[in-house]
Write an enzyme that holds these catalytic residues in place. Structure first.
Site, short mmCIF file in Angstrom:
data_model
loop_
_atom_site.label_atom_id
_atom_site.label_comp_id
_atom_site.label_asym_id
_atom_site.label_seq_id
_atom_site.Cartn_x
_atom_site.Cartn_y
_atom_site.Cartn_z
N TRP A 74 2.07 -36.87 -13.19
CA TRP A 74 0.85 -37.30 -12.49
C TRP A 74 -0.19 -36.19 -12.53
O TRP A 74 -1.38 -36.44 -12.71
CB TRP A 74 1.17 -37.73 -11.06
CG TRP A 74 2.06 -38.94 -11.03
CD1 TRP A 74 3.33 -39.00 -10.55
CD2 TRP A 74 1.76 -40.26 -11.52
NE1 TRP A 74 3.84 -40.26 -10.70
CE2 TRP A 74 2.90 -41.06 -11.29
CE3 TRP A 74 0.63 -40.84 -12.12
CZ2 TRP A 74 2.96 -42.40 -11.64
CZ3 TRP A 74 0.69 -42.18 -12.48
CH2 TRP A 74 1.84 -42.94 -12.24
N ASP A 122 -3.02 -34.71 -4.33
CA ASP A 122 -2.44 -36.03 -4.52
C ASP A 122 -1.18 -36.08 -3.66
O ASP A 122 -0.19 -35.43 -3.95
CB ASP A 122 -2.09 -36.23 -6.01
CG ASP A 122 -1.42 -37.56 -6.31
OD1 ASP A 122 -1.11 -38.30 -5.36
OD2 ASP A 122 -1.20 -37.86 -7.51
N LYS A 164 3.84 -46.05 -1.96
CA LYS A 164 5.05 -45.23 -1.90
C LYS A 164 5.55 -45.12 -0.46
O LYS A 164 6.71 -45.38 -0.19
CB LYS A 164 4.80 -43.83 -2.47
CG LYS A 164 4.11 -43.81 -3.84
CD LYS A 164 5.05 -44.18 -4.97
CE LYS A 164 4.35 -44.50 -6.28
NZ LYS A 164 3.49 -43.46 -6.83
C1 LIG Z 1 2.60 -43.37 -8.09
C2 LIG Z 1 1.81 -42.13 -8.18
C3 LIG Z 1 0.52 -42.12 -8.74
C4 LIG Z 1 -0.12 -43.34 -9.36
O1 LIG Z 1 -0.53 -44.22 -8.40
P1 LIG Z 1 -1.30 -45.56 -8.78
O2 LIG Z 1 -1.66 -46.08 -7.43
O3 LIG Z 1 -0.34 -46.42 -9.53
O4 LIG Z 1 -2.48 -45.21 -9.59
C5 LIG Z 1 -0.17 -40.93 -8.75
N1 LIG Z 1 0.35 -39.80 -8.24
C6 LIG Z 1 1.59 -39.77 -7.70
C7 LIG Z 1 2.13 -38.51 -7.15
C8 LIG Z 1 2.35 -40.95 -7.66
O5 LIG Z 1 3.57 -40.93 -7.12
#
Ligand SMILES: *Cc1c(COP(=O)(O)O)cnc(C)c1O
Length: 357
Positions: A99, A166, A190
């Protein structure tokens, strides 16, 4: 058979959250309408948005000079919105997984990117600790929990420049000193709600410093000024997030979750270390509390498929590891009860008994 949902995302939600959402889908608070069929500009939905933002701020202890937004596009759109709004000349990124790499790729389209450190050399099995953040960067970006590789940053760094994080897969899992960050974002799917909503916690003094034209929808100021209602927000996902936040508050908030999350991780990592069939893939001091990655020890590698089938037959769901790590990944988000982790440990012990006795 009871299912134990270890999926990485979309992932487990508390039963009560799903039940309350189902009720609101049929009839919101007895108003005779579904939460899905009311105007986002009406008082009933405004009350939902207001309470969601309020609880978000309360549970994370967010200082008054921050805004909480709910947008579309997922965390992936933030990979581009962040440099669009913040990158003038140079940005610094910590490369800790897939990511982070995706975020770096997007930023490169807007200016110079300095990768301050990377753990790519060991398939992202650790969080680099020896790096410095350049004082002339417009911002410093980190991924606090690496969902795919099962590593996590367990501290809030001190950064000389605005820090952007993030937190898709560890938001609300542990106490965070929000004041150390300028922007925190993530997909809801998540640890918070269903797919479709993206949260952004932002301090607005970082905005308005780039020269380029920013399209209206990609400009954070648009969404701050309109309270996430510039266009139609993801109404139903936001409602489910609200139910999660209510549930979280009732259980004692983030510190209570942190305690439970550490307990779950301790139980599972303990078994991975004890059981001769398995080994963890992340280095010990970088191990994630949310995504626990493990493989079969080299001499038992050919048993991986069989273990997965065995675990599946016992009700375990979503255990297959990401293809870039292989093996298994047990995601133990807030909504995962200790009993499910114990059930997985029992399955691992049972498999050991079948194979090694
Ligand atoms: C799942 C995830 C993403 C991507 O998220 P989307 O909502 O599918 O764009 C980005 N960063 C992390 C750390 C993730 O776990």
């Amino acid at each position: 058979m009871k299912k134990h949902n270890f999926s990485a995302g979309p992932s487990i939600l508390a039963k009560e959250v799903i039940e309350n959402t189902a009720k609101a889908v049929l009839d919101l608070n007895g108003i005779g309408l579904s939460v899905m069929e009311i105007s986002h500009r009406g008082k009933d939905f405004q009350a939902i948005m207001d309470e969601t933002v309020e609880l978000f701020k309360e549970l994370l202890d967010i200082p008054d000079n921050y805004h909480v937004l709910f947008l579309g596009g997922g965390a992936s759109l933030q990979f581009c919105m962040i440099p669009f709004n913040l990158l003038n000349k140079k940005a610094a990124y910590l490369e800790t997984g897939s990511w982070a790499k995706k975020a770096i790729k997007e930023a490169k389209g807007f200016g110079e990117v300095e990768v301050v450190a990377s753990s790519a050399d060991s398939n992202f099995s650790y969080i680099p600790s020896d790096f410095s953040i350049p004082g002339d960067a417009d911002y410093f970006h980190i991924t606090t929990n690496n969902t795919i590789f099962g590593t996590e940053i367990h501290e809030d760094y001190d950064s000389p420049v605005p820090m952007v994080a993030d937190m898709s897969s560890d938001i609300f899992s542990r106490p965070v000193d929000i004041s150390k960050y300028a922007l925190i974002y993530g997909g809801a799917q998540k640890n918070l709600g269903p797919a479709g909503a993206t949260f952004v916690i932002i301090r607005d003094d970082i905005l308005g410093k780039v020269e380029r034209h920013i399209p209206t929808m990609l400009d954070y100021r648009t969404h701050i000024e309109n309270g996430s209602m510039f266009n139609t927000p993801p109404c139903l996902p936001v409602y489910t997030c609200l139910e999660t936040l209510r549930w979280l508050k009732k259980l004692g908030g983030v510190s209570a979750m942190y305690k439970l999350n550490r307990e779950k991780a301790e139980i599972l990592y303990g078994e991975i270390e004890r059981n001769p069939l398995f080994r963890g893939t992340a280095e010990k001091d970088s191990r994630s509390l949310m995504n626990i990655c493990f493989v079969m020890n080299d001499e038992y590698r050919e048993l991986e498929k069989e273990f997965l089938e065995f675990a599946t037959s016992k009700g375990m769901v979503g255990l297959k590891g990401h293809r870039s790590v292989g093996g298994f990944r047990a995601s133990t988000y807030n909504a995962m009860p200790v009993e499910s982790v114990q059930a997985l440990v029992d399955v691992m012990k049972e498999f050991e008994k079948i194979k090694l006795s």
